[in-house]
Design a protein around this motif. Sequence first.
Motif, PDB file in Angstrom:
ATOM      1  N   GLY A 253      66.406  13.181   3.287  1.00 41.36           N
ATOM      2  CA  GLY A 253      67.263  12.990   4.466  1.00 41.36           C
ATOM      3  C   GLY A 253      66.702  13.713   5.667  1.00 41.36           C
ATOM      4  O   GLY A 253      66.035  14.754   5.557  1.00 41.36           O
ATOM      5  N   PHE A 255      68.104  12.461   9.280  1.00 43.50           N
ATOM      6  CA  PHE A 255      69.161  12.240  10.261  1.00 43.50           C
ATOM      7  C   PHE A 255      68.748  12.722  11.641  1.00 43.50           C
ATOM      8  O   PHE A 255      69.566  13.199  12.417  1.00 43.50           O
ATOM      9  CB  PHE A 255      70.469  12.895   9.796  1.00 43.50           C
ATOM     10  CG  PHE A 255      70.828  12.511   8.389  1.00 43.50           C
ATOM     11  CD1 PHE A 255      71.211  11.219   8.092  1.00 43.50           C
ATOM     12  CD2 PHE A 255      70.714  13.422   7.350  1.00 43.50           C
ATOM     13  CE1 PHE A 255      71.490  10.832   6.787  1.00 43.50           C
ATOM     14  CE2 PHE A 255      70.991  13.051   6.039  1.00 43.50           C
ATOM     15  CZ  PHE A 255      71.380  11.749   5.766  1.00 43.50           C
ATOM     16  N   GLY A 256      67.475  12.639  11.927  1.00 36.51           N
ATOM     17  CA  GLY A 256      66.945  13.071  13.224  1.00 36.51           C
ATOM     18  C   GLY A 256      66.463  14.503  13.215  1.00 36.51           C
ATOM     19  O   GLY A 256      65.588  14.882  13.996  1.00 36.51           O
ATOM     20  N   ARG A 369      71.071  11.663  14.378  1.00 35.77           N
ATOM     21  CA  ARG A 369      71.415  10.246  14.182  1.00 35.77           C
ATOM     22  C   ARG A 369      72.203   9.624  15.357  1.00 35.77           C
ATOM     23  O   ARG A 369      73.339   9.992  15.610  1.00 35.77           O
ATOM     24  CB  ARG A 369      72.231  10.108  12.901  1.00 35.77           C
ATOM     25  CG  ARG A 369      72.234   8.710  12.321  1.00 35.77           C
ATOM     26  CD  ARG A 369      72.925   8.701  10.984  1.00 35.77           C
ATOM     27  NE  ARG A 369      72.605   7.490  10.241  1.00 35.77           N
ATOM     28  CZ  ARG A 369      72.935   7.324   8.968  1.00 35.77           C
ATOM     29  NH1 ARG A 369      73.557   8.259   8.312  1.00 35.77           N
ATOM     30  NH2 ARG A 369      72.630   6.209   8.350  1.00 35.77           N
ATOM     31  N   HIS A 507      62.981   8.337   4.963  1.00 36.14           N
ATOM     32  CA  HIS A 507      63.465   9.533   4.267  1.00 36.14           C
ATOM     33  C   HIS A 507      64.859   9.250   3.744  1.00 36.14           C
ATOM     34  O   HIS A 507      65.758  10.065   3.866  1.00 36.14           O
ATOM     35  CB  HIS A 507      63.435  10.723   5.224  1.00 36.14           C
ATOM     36  CG  HIS A 507      63.802  10.326   6.625  1.00 36.14           C
ATOM     37  ND1 HIS A 507      62.909   9.750   7.487  1.00 36.14           N
ATOM     38  CD2 HIS A 507      64.966  10.362   7.270  1.00 36.14           C
ATOM     39  CE1 HIS A 507      63.507   9.453   8.620  1.00 36.14           C
ATOM     40  NE2 HIS A 507      64.770   9.804   8.512  1.00 36.14           N
ATOM     41  N   GLN A 509      65.969   5.574   3.767  1.00 37.72           N
ATOM     42  CA  GLN A 509      66.438   4.285   4.296  1.00 37.72           C
ATOM     43  C   GLN A 509      66.142   3.089   3.403  1.00 37.72           C
ATOM     44  O   GLN A 509      66.551   1.978   3.715  1.00 37.72           O
ATOM     45  CB  GLN A 509      65.806   4.022   5.675  1.00 37.72           C
ATOM     46  CG  GLN A 509      66.283   4.934   6.766  1.00 37.72           C
ATOM     47  CD  GLN A 509      65.500   6.234   6.817  1.00 37.72           C
ATOM     48  OE1 GLN A 509      64.785   6.578   5.899  1.00 37.72           O
ATOM     49  NE2 GLN A 509      65.649   6.962   7.886  1.00 37.72           N
ATOM     50  N   THR A 514      62.808  -2.823   1.115  1.00 42.57           N
ATOM     51  CA  THR A 514      62.928  -3.906   2.101  1.00 42.57           C
ATOM     52  C   THR A 514      61.568  -4.396   2.599  1.00 42.57           C
ATOM     53  O   THR A 514      61.381  -5.592   2.789  1.00 42.57           O
ATOM     54  CB  THR A 514      63.802  -3.473   3.297  1.00 42.57           C
ATOM     55  OG1 THR A 514      63.408  -2.173   3.727  1.00 42.57           O
ATOM     56  CG2 THR A 514      65.265  -3.454   2.926  1.00 42.57           C
ATOM     57  N   SER A 551      62.095   1.273  12.105  1.00 38.04           N
ATOM     58  CA  SER A 551      61.173   0.975  11.011  1.00 38.04           C
ATOM     59  C   SER A 551      61.146  -0.506  10.659  1.00 38.04           C
ATOM     60  O   SER A 551      60.116  -1.008  10.215  1.00 38.04           O
ATOM     61  CB  SER A 551      61.542   1.783   9.772  1.00 38.04           C
ATOM     62  OG  SER A 551      61.523   3.134  10.093  1.00 38.04           O
ATOM     63  N   ILE A 671      67.678  -8.301   5.722  1.00 38.63           N
ATOM     64  CA  ILE A 671      66.613  -8.309   4.723  1.00 38.63           C
ATOM     65  C   ILE A 671      67.235  -7.972   3.375  1.00 38.63           C
ATOM     66  O   ILE A 671      67.006  -8.634   2.384  1.00 38.63           O
ATOM     67  CB  ILE A 671      65.499  -7.308   5.084  1.00 38.63           C
ATOM     68  CG1 ILE A 671      64.827  -7.772   6.377  1.00 38.63           C
ATOM     69  CG2 ILE A 671      64.480  -7.194   3.946  1.00 38.63           C
ATOM     70  CD1 ILE A 671      63.839  -6.796   6.941  1.00 38.63           C
ATOM     71  N   ILE A 676      71.801  -2.512   3.880  1.00 42.62           N
ATOM     72  CA  ILE A 676      72.522  -2.458   5.163  1.00 42.62           C
ATOM     73  C   ILE A 676      73.889  -1.819   4.948  1.00 42.62           C
ATOM     74  O   ILE A 676      74.305  -0.934   5.704  1.00 42.62           O
ATOM     75  CB  ILE A 676      72.652  -3.878   5.765  1.00 42.62           C
ATOM     76  CG1 ILE A 676      71.275  -4.361   6.214  1.00 42.62           C
ATOM     77  CG2 ILE A 676      73.648  -3.899   6.919  1.00 42.62           C
ATOM     78  CD1 ILE A 676      71.249  -5.778   6.728  1.00 42.62           C
TER      79      ILE A 676
HETATM   80  N1  MCN Z   1      67.523  -3.421   7.168  1.00 43.29           N
HETATM   81  C1  MCN Z   1      67.710  -4.659   6.571  1.00 43.29           C
HETATM   82  N2  MCN Z   1      67.929  -5.758   7.360  1.00 43.29           N
HETATM   83  C2  MCN Z   1      68.004  -5.654   8.710  1.00 43.29           C
HETATM   84  C3  MCN Z   1      67.837  -4.386   9.320  1.00 43.29           C
HETATM   85  C4  MCN Z   1      67.570  -3.287   8.518  1.00 43.29           C
HETATM   86  O1  MCN Z   1      67.694  -4.751   5.344  1.00 43.29           O
HETATM   87  N3  MCN Z   1      68.250  -6.736   9.427  1.00 43.29           N
HETATM   88  C5  MCN Z   1      67.213  -2.257   6.324  1.00 43.29           C
HETATM   89  C6  MCN Z   1      65.800  -1.738   6.584  1.00 43.29           C
HETATM   90  O2  MCN Z   1      64.790  -2.505   6.097  1.00 43.29           O
HETATM   91  C7  MCN Z   1      65.884  -0.317   6.068  1.00 43.29           C
HETATM   92  C8  MCN Z   1      67.298   0.083   6.494  1.00 43.29           C
HETATM   93  O3  MCN Z   1      68.035  -1.146   6.655  1.00 43.29           O
HETATM   94  O4  MCN Z   1      65.736  -0.320   4.679  1.00 43.29           O
HETATM   95  C9  MCN Z   1      67.318   0.868   7.817  1.00 43.29           C
HETATM   96  O5  MCN Z   1      66.455   0.244   8.704  1.00 43.29           O
HETATM   97  P1  MCN Z   1      66.304   0.564  10.270  1.00 43.29           P
HETATM   98  O6  MCN Z   1      67.557   0.277  10.963  1.00 43.29           O
HETATM   99  O7  MCN Z   1      65.061  -0.106  10.725  1.00 43.29           O
HETATM  100  O8  MCN Z   1      66.163   2.138  10.368  1.00 43.29           O
HETATM  101  P2  MCN Z   1      64.914   3.080  10.003  1.00 43.29           P
HETATM  102  O9  MCN Z   1      64.389   2.696   8.686  1.00 43.29           O
HETATM  103  O10 MCN Z   1      64.011   3.195  11.164  1.00 43.29           O
HETATM  104  O11 MCN Z   1      65.674   4.438   9.784  1.00 43.29           O
HETATM  105  C10 MCN Z   1      65.969   5.311  10.827  1.00 43.29           C
HETATM  106  C11 MCN Z   1      67.442   5.544  10.970  1.00 43.29           C
HETATM  107  C12 MCN Z   1      67.658   6.798  11.675  1.00 43.29           C
HETATM  108  S1  MCN Z   1      67.011   6.877  13.232  1.00 43.29           S
HETATM  109  C13 MCN Z   1      68.300   7.854  11.091  1.00 43.29           C
HETATM  110  S2  MCN Z   1      68.567   9.283  11.973  1.00 43.29           S
HETATM  111  C14 MCN Z   1      68.731   7.774   9.749  1.00 43.29           C
HETATM  112  C15 MCN Z   1      68.914   6.419   9.264  1.00 43.29           C
HETATM  113  O12 MCN Z   1      68.073   5.526   9.686  1.00 43.29           O
HETATM  114  N4  MCN Z   1      68.552   8.777   8.880  1.00 43.29           N
HETATM  115  C16 MCN Z   1      68.823   8.550   7.568  1.00 43.29           C
HETATM  116  N5  MCN Z   1      69.402   6.276   8.019  1.00 43.29           N
HETATM  117  C17 MCN Z   1      69.270   7.275   7.117  1.00 43.29           C
HETATM  118  N6  MCN Z   1      69.558   7.062   5.813  1.00 43.29           N
HETATM  119  C18 MCN Z   1      69.336   8.059   4.928  1.00 43.29           C
HETATM  120  N7  MCN Z   1      69.616   7.807   3.628  1.00 43.29           N
HETATM  121  N8  MCN Z   1      68.850   9.271   5.296  1.00 43.29           N
HETATM  122  C19 MCN Z   1      68.594   9.545   6.580  1.00 43.29           C
HETATM  123  O13 MCN Z   1      68.098  10.718   6.919  1.00 43.29           O
END
Ligand code: MCN
Length: 789
Positions: A253, A255-256, A369, A507, A509, A514, A551, A671, A676
């Motif tokens: 984790g 969370f920023g 976050r 970390h 996600q 995905t 991501s 995805i 989600i």
């Molecule tokens: N996803 C999907 N379909 C979509 C969009 C997203 O299935 N249409 C899926 C992605 O493929 C990914 C997940 O959802 O598996 C999150 O994707 P995304 O929104 O792209 O976010 P990031 O992977 O870039 O994660 C960053 C974001 C941030 S900025 C913080 S802070 C955060 C967060 O995600 N910290 C987390 N979620 C967290 N979740 C956990 N467990 N731990 C953290 O520290």
Amino acid sequence: MSATEQAPGGWVGTALRRREDPRLITGRGTYVEDITLPGTLWCAFVRSPEAHARITSIDASAARERDGVVAVYTHEDMSGDLQGPLPCGWAPEGVEVKAAEHWPLASGTVTHVGEAVAVVVGTDRYGVVDAAEDVVVEYDPLPVVTDPEAALKDGSPLVHEALGTNRSHEWSLGGGDLEAGFAAADRIVERRIVNHRTSGAAIEPRGTLAEDRAGQLTVWSATQVPHFLRLFLAILLGISEEKVRVIAPDVGGGFGSKLQIYGEEVFVAWAATKLGRPVKWIETRSESMMITHHGRDQIADVRMGVKADGTITAFHTKIIADFGAYLMLLTPTIPALGAFVMSGCYTMPAVQTDIVGVYTNKFATDAIRGAGRPEATHMIEILMDQAAAELGLDPLEIRRRNFFAKEDFPAETALGIVYDSGDYHGSLDRLLEHVDLGAFREEQARLREQGVYRGVGFSTYTEICGLAPSRIVGPKGFGLQTGTWEAAQVRVHHTGAVTVYTGTSPHGQGLDTTLAQVVADRLGVDPQNVQVVHGDTSTGPEGKDTYGSRSTAVGGEAVARATKKVADKARAIVAHLLEAAPEDIEVAGGKFAVKGSPDKGMTLAEIAGAAYIPDDLPEGMDPGLDETAFYDPENFVFPFGAHACIVDVDAETGRVNVVRYVAVDDCGPAINPMIIDGQVHGGIVHAIGQALYEEVVYDEEGQLVTGTFADYRLPTAAEVPNLETDRTETPSPVNSLGVKGIGEAGTIAASPAVVNATVDALRPLGVTFLNMPLSPERVWRAIGEAKGA
Ligand code: MCN
């Protein structure tokens, strides 16, 4: 649907179980704590008990005499080897940012409790902690300021004397004619919204291990940003970048809070090079509460002009952002991020955000976050309810009257920001399919007669994410001194197995799952045969890591583009070998097959065989099946949604209990719907935590009052109801997957829904406005004050 049953459209859209989970939840993960190299030395930091003081002397003689102590270091020992202080990555053209020098170990003065003054390095993990207590530091206390408004006043104690002010900078973003907007308003609704300081509180505290082996520095760190960490370690330690490798192993984790270049990381790397032995530091929980950056901490004076029918004419917010003692990697950018979406979902003709950044004797704030966007959404969505109440309008009706319509997209706001796609009425309609408002109001009235105060609150939000477009975010735009593209490499092995290297660095996600889904569909393989590699700067292409829900929309699109290159080459090989036209080759039934002749085709393994044993490749084609793509999008992506929260408030004790929470979010085509849901759940709980329970508190002397999980109240399963989630899917035109981010959406949306619900519950008692956190005491006092009024 079972764990592996494919959705009709393919692996994308399938609720595949997170394949990283069995490893992570059965103790088979590899966190920094799990890695210990032979001969590893441990370190313990000596931290300031004072919030502001001059260091008059440091006596480490007793510590040095302890068994197993190898060295005790202070700033003076390190400074000669450092090429500069810790970085702040924001230097916008035309804005003067007064940044105080921030060193891994304090240089002469400490400016917050917990600032590292010295470090003991030794052979025994516990021995160094004892030795650290033997380091005698004498302090000459200086006046402390913890209140940002007091810090802005003339005559306030200065956090950094050398700067001559506590004001770090001022920055504004506006569009439209604000004055005309307010002049045209029938009513101006003004509120002071305080968004208090919170902690990221990741389950794994930070930790760093570094080893310098024959001039090659390897650093394992619990970080969200291994690529940025390598870059800054190379710069700060003056080491050529290719000689630095950073590995973010499993990270529990972030969370920023792990989007940072921390002094401890730089120290550990430096000490490893200095001592020629591996050096390790694992943060304690109380250190984590104290010196892992905090978030939020803004005071906003918000004004919204409205017509009698609820049409918004102008929105102006003046934010005092409490940055604490230092500007860290992104500290001053955080409130500014919110400014980009200060229009919310609404067609406001004039919008302006004015920010003043302030130093105080607390630890730094930075991205937590949502990073600026929860604060913006909170202001907007609280003001919508407040305006509705003042105008005697329904809170949903006022929202609908101001929504951008579906046909407006791509929709340009008064700020010149272009929202990519949206259907705000659609998500609210969907929400109301789950929440029968008429029935709720009847139930609410019935319960009130029984003395039960139940309320409903809404939040209709949009956010900005997919942090990339370098031309907007970078040095000539917003002012980040970096590019924000993403890169990926897709390698098909001889046997048809696939390895994907992504520059993002998850970390928690679920990207292992995905990203494999994205690749599997495009290459006609099972996602189980697609390995996703991340978080190691010495494998795969360069990367820009994970934050700002980027991501998938940026990193995933880079993966899709690299996969397309592989698929195009595979198609050319198959067309050549099967004597067909490349455009007639499609991926179907696990093969690259000739359209209309599903039996005539080749599996990826067969194609890989042909690519790696190149005795019959098309004329001029190089061997191999391994492609890289860099991707820098044209625009951000703008997820959106509608949330409803129902609370019961105990009027005797002030306790707020969330009894129902319903969320409809839109992050484009899913995805993985299950992932989600998980992201939305976590995000909402994060915001419920802030709205009701969590607060980082310093007293007037700058002492941290909430230094443990006993004082800093994280919500547990007992405080959170079963969250109900649903989705709409509005594709983004920005990337080929149509996806937007979802990692922060719940956190960005939820806090105003909780607060609006509480105020809705308490209106019969005369409570009309509340600031977070809605602790029992605050709510109880508000009820008392309303009674007395
Ligand atoms: N996803 C999907 N379909 C979509 C969009 C997203 O299935 N249409 C899926 C992605 O493929 C990914 C997940 O959802 O598996 C999150 O994707 P995304 O929104 O792209 O976010 P990031 O992977 O870039 O994660 C960053 C974001 C941030 S900025 C913080 S802070 C955060 C967060 O995600 N910290 C987390 N979620 C967290 N979740 C956990 N467990 N731990 C953290 O520290």
